[in-house]
Design an enzyme around this catalytic site. Structure first.
Site, mmCIF file in Angstrom:
data_model
loop_
_atom_site.group_PDB
_atom_site.id
_atom_site.type_symbol
_atom_site.label_atom_id
_atom_site.label_comp_id
_atom_site.label_asym_id
_atom_site.label_seq_id
_atom_site.Cartn_x
_atom_site.Cartn_y
_atom_site.Cartn_z
ATOM 1 N N SER A 1 -4.373 20.170 -7.127
ATOM 2 C CA SER A 1 -4.240 20.268 -5.674
ATOM 3 C C SER A 1 -2.818 20.681 -5.343
ATOM 4 O O SER A 1 -1.884 20.407 -6.118
ATOM 5 C CB SER A 1 -4.539 18.907 -5.023
ATOM 6 O OG SER A 1 -4.158 18.895 -3.660
ATOM 7 N N TYR B 1 -2.789 10.024 -4.794
ATOM 8 C CA TYR B 1 -3.439 11.318 -5.024
ATOM 9 C C TYR B 1 -2.406 12.364 -5.445
ATOM 10 O O TYR B 1 -2.603 13.097 -6.421
ATOM 11 C CB TYR B 1 -4.158 11.752 -3.752
ATOM 12 C CG TYR B 1 -4.961 13.016 -3.879
ATOM 13 C CD1 TYR B 1 -6.223 13.009 -4.466
ATOM 14 C CD2 TYR B 1 -4.466 14.230 -3.390
ATOM 15 C CE1 TYR B 1 -6.975 14.178 -4.570
ATOM 16 C CE2 TYR B 1 -5.215 15.391 -3.486
ATOM 17 C CZ TYR B 1 -6.465 15.366 -4.074
ATOM 18 O OH TYR B 1 -7.202 16.522 -4.172
#
Length: 258
Positions: free
Chosen positions: A148, A165
């Site tokens: 990501s 994350y």
């Protein structure tokens, strides 16, 4: 010289996709199947896995499925064993399974931090390790880690919190480079895709609250559309990228260049 159509042909290959029952994982699986690969979809929940497998089969693709929590070594080994039992080989691994937990870093529960890292990073390592043993023996393998842009840049304000994350995806990029260097002599290529914001179950709440703000920071002025990742995945799995390893392909509409 190889013809262009052969450069993107995955006929006769087998792809194992974690988190392959919905969202970006299902899209990537669809692209690999359209290029000729047989599929093994791994997912935690039967309610999404079975319909995804049946949908692929209805389209004429060879597809099987396996339940798996990617953070559990025994379950990972079982999925790899099942894939080899069904197909006899694993040519492509896509580490796509992921979770997040939205909380300010100063208030994030430790167990949630650990859960995010165990699924997003440790799970990718476990599957890479298990498949890597097989790929090293065969002297062939293609591993694609779905990371990501959160692993490349900090989050924006307006209540978007994902320290766990971001840390897990940054770690996944480091793992990508390390495995690429270690396993290149075995003809195993390891690359990563770093998507920006795409509509998904994981991002729906963030986009509901801050899509306009997010898009204001993207040169293309929009989030990603369905179908805009599968071509990248096919490229990284196919002979077209045979001299590419340890790289990160960012698919974000230009968000990380400004």
């Amino acid at each position: 010289m190889t013809e262009l159509k052969q450069l993107f042909d995955l006929s006769g290959q087998v792809a194992l996709i974690t988190g392959g029952s919905r969202g970006l994982g299902e899209e990537i699986a669809e692209g690999l199947a359209e290029a000729g690969a047989s599929l093994m979809l791994a997912a935690r929940r039967e309610q999404w896995l079975t319909p995804a497998v049946e949908s692929m089969k209805k389209r004429g693709f060879r597809c099987d499925g396996a339940m798996c929590d990617v953070s559990k070594p025994a379950q990972v080994e079982a999925v790899v064993k099942q894939t080899l039992s069904v197909y006899g080989q694993i040519d492509i691994l896509v580490n796509n399974a992921g979770v997040t937990w939205g909380a300010p870093a100063e208030a994030m529960p430790l167990d949630k931090w650990q859960q995010v890292l165990e699924v997003n990073l440790t799970g990718a390592f476990l599957f890479s390790q298990a498949c890597g043993v097989h790929m090293i023996q065969r002297k062939y393998g293609r591993i694609i880690n779905v990371a990501s842009i959160a692993g490349l840049k900090s989050s924006m304000p307006q209540g978007i919190h994902y320290a766990g994350y971001a840390a897990s995806k940054a770690g996944l990029l480091g793992l990508t480079r390390e495995l690429a260097a270690q396993w290149a002599p075995h003809n195993i290529r390891v690359n990563a895709i770093a998507p920006g914001f795409f509509p998904s179950r994981m991002t729906e709440k963030v986009l509901e609250r801050a899509q306009a703000y997010i898009e204001s920071g993207i040169p293309m002025a929009r989030v990603g559309n369905p179908g805009e990742l599968k071509g990248v995945a096919v490229f990284l799995a196919a002979p077209a990228s045979n001299y590419i390893t340890g790289q990160i392909i960012v698919v974000d509409g230009g968000a990380t260049i400004v």
